[in-house]
Design a protein around this motif. Structure first.
Motif, PDB file in Angstrom:
ATOM      1  N   SER A 107       0.827  -1.202   0.000  1.00 46.21           N
ATOM      2  CA  SER A 107       0.000   0.000   0.000  1.00 46.21           C
ATOM      3  C   SER A 107       0.864   1.256   0.000  1.00 46.21           C
ATOM      4  N   LYS A 108       0.325   2.340  -0.576  1.00 46.79           N
ATOM      5  CA  LYS A 108       1.076   3.579  -0.723  1.00 46.79           C
ATOM      6  C   LYS A 108       1.452   4.202   0.617  1.00 46.79           C
ATOM      7  N   ASP A 109       0.680   3.909   1.670  1.00 45.95           N
ATOM      8  CA  ASP A 109       0.976   4.502   2.965  1.00 45.95           C
ATOM      9  C   ASP A 109       1.897   3.628   3.823  1.00 45.95           C
ATOM     10  N   ALA A 110       2.438   2.533   3.245  1.00 49.50           N
ATOM     11  CA  ALA A 110       3.347   1.667   3.986  1.00 49.50           C
ATOM     12  C   ALA A 110       4.695   2.357   4.187  1.00 49.50           C
ATOM     13  N   SER A 111       5.393   1.983   5.249  1.00 47.54           N
ATOM     14  CA  SER A 111       6.702   2.550   5.562  1.00 47.54           C
ATOM     15  C   SER A 111       7.792   1.501   5.376  1.00 47.54           C
ATOM     16  N   LEU A 112       8.910   1.930   4.801  1.00 47.62           N
ATOM     17  CA  LEU A 112      10.028   1.019   4.581  1.00 47.62           C
ATOM     18  C   LEU A 112      10.723   0.720   5.904  1.00 47.62           C
ATOM     19  N   THR A 132      11.566  -4.812   3.185  1.00 44.80           N
ATOM     20  CA  THR A 132      10.539  -5.120   4.180  1.00 44.80           C
ATOM     21  C   THR A 132       9.768  -3.845   4.506  1.00 44.80           C
ATOM     22  N   TRP A 133       8.429  -3.959   4.394  1.00 42.86           N
ATOM     23  CA  TRP A 133       7.542  -2.829   4.603  1.00 42.86           C
ATOM     24  C   TRP A 133       6.624  -3.095   5.793  1.00 42.86           C
ATOM     25  N   ILE A 134       6.182  -2.043   6.440  1.00 50.48           N
ATOM     26  CA  ILE A 134       5.204  -2.158   7.520  1.00 50.48           C
ATOM     27  C   ILE A 134       4.047  -1.215   7.216  1.00 50.48           C
ATOM     28  N   GLY A 135       2.831  -1.679   7.461  1.00 49.57           N
ATOM     29  CA  GLY A 135       1.655  -0.871   7.157  1.00 49.57           C
ATOM     30  C   GLY A 135       0.456  -1.314   7.959  1.00 49.57           C
ATOM     31  N   ASP A 136      -0.691  -0.701   7.689  1.00 47.37           N
ATOM     32  CA  ASP A 136      -1.923  -0.996   8.420  1.00 47.37           C
ATOM     33  C   ASP A 136      -2.754  -2.034   7.678  1.00 47.37           C
ATOM     34  N   LEU A 137      -3.348  -2.956   8.423  1.00 53.93           N
ATOM     35  CA  LEU A 137      -4.308  -3.891   7.864  1.00 53.93           C
ATOM     36  C   LEU A 137      -5.590  -3.143   7.492  1.00 53.93           C
TER      37      LEU A 137
END
Length: 213
Positions: A107-112, A132-137
């Motif tokens: 997703s575009k709002d994910a953080s590296l 590796t990215w982290i984001g919201d479900l």
């Protein structure tokens, strides 16, 4: 020598570029292994994905609370229908699909979170560059952590936390761009006339991602 130096500088520039969210596959198929922290659920599945037609096919084999299950699902998002298919008995359940189509990708709002090499960087072909990215479900129900290849954005693994099972991990393999048998994304001949059912909820993969909001 000057050509070598120029190429080396160009490569260094490419590797220095910050990765960006990626994905948006149109047609792809892959397999994955799903397991949970509390060891109550594990699933092996083959997954077919068509973003253009908003269709998915999932062949599941797994175990939930020490009970083995096998499922074959076809999801047709444009028709808002999911089929549970049994080729052995030539039967088919038609279930209303009450969730929206979710495109694959980061997703575009994910953080590296970081970029690493899986394997070794000591020689050509010994390692794989991944991000590796982290984001919201969806619906902000928690966080996910997804690892994909730098080149091609091919999924490697996804991890997230659930209230029911604790941490859940998906490990992907046998990724193929394109679908070898597109006919698998159409209902079998014995399916279209199946009666709709609203009182059954599948388990495994779909119990987590395809519930009514």
């Amino acid at each position: 020598m000057k050509i070598f130096v120029a190429l080396a500088c160009l490569l260094a520039g490419c590797l220095a570029q910050r990765p960006h969210p990626c994905g948006k596959f149109k047609l792809t198929q892959f397999s994955f292994l799903q397991s949970t922290q509390n060891e109550k659920l594990w699933v092996y599945a083959k997954y077919l994905y068509d973003a253009l037609g908003q269709r998915m096919r999932l062949f599941e084999f797994g175990n939930l609370d020490n009970q083995t299950f096998t499922y074959d699902f076809l999801l047709l998002y444009k028709e808002h229908v999911m089929y549970e298919i049994n080729h052995h008995n030539r039967t088919c359940k038609k279930i209303p699909l009450k969730v929206d189509f979710q495109p694959l990708g980061i997703s575009k709002d994910a953080s590296l979170l970081g970029q690493v090499i899986v394997g070794s960087s000591s020689g050509p072909g010994q390692g794989l560059l991944v991000n590796t990215w982290i984001g919201d479900l969806p619906n902000k129900e928690g966080k996910y952590m997804s690892t994909v290849t730098e080149f091609g954005c091919i999924p490697v693994s996804v991890a997230f936390q659930t209230k029911q099972y604790g941490w859940m991990v998906f490990s992907y393999f046998n990724n193929i761009i394109g679908i070898s048998d597109p006919g698998l994304l159409n209902p079998p001949s014995f399916c279209p006339g199946a009666d709709a059912s609203t009182d059954e909820e599948p388990i495994g993969f779909f119990s987590l991602f395809h519930r009514k909001n």
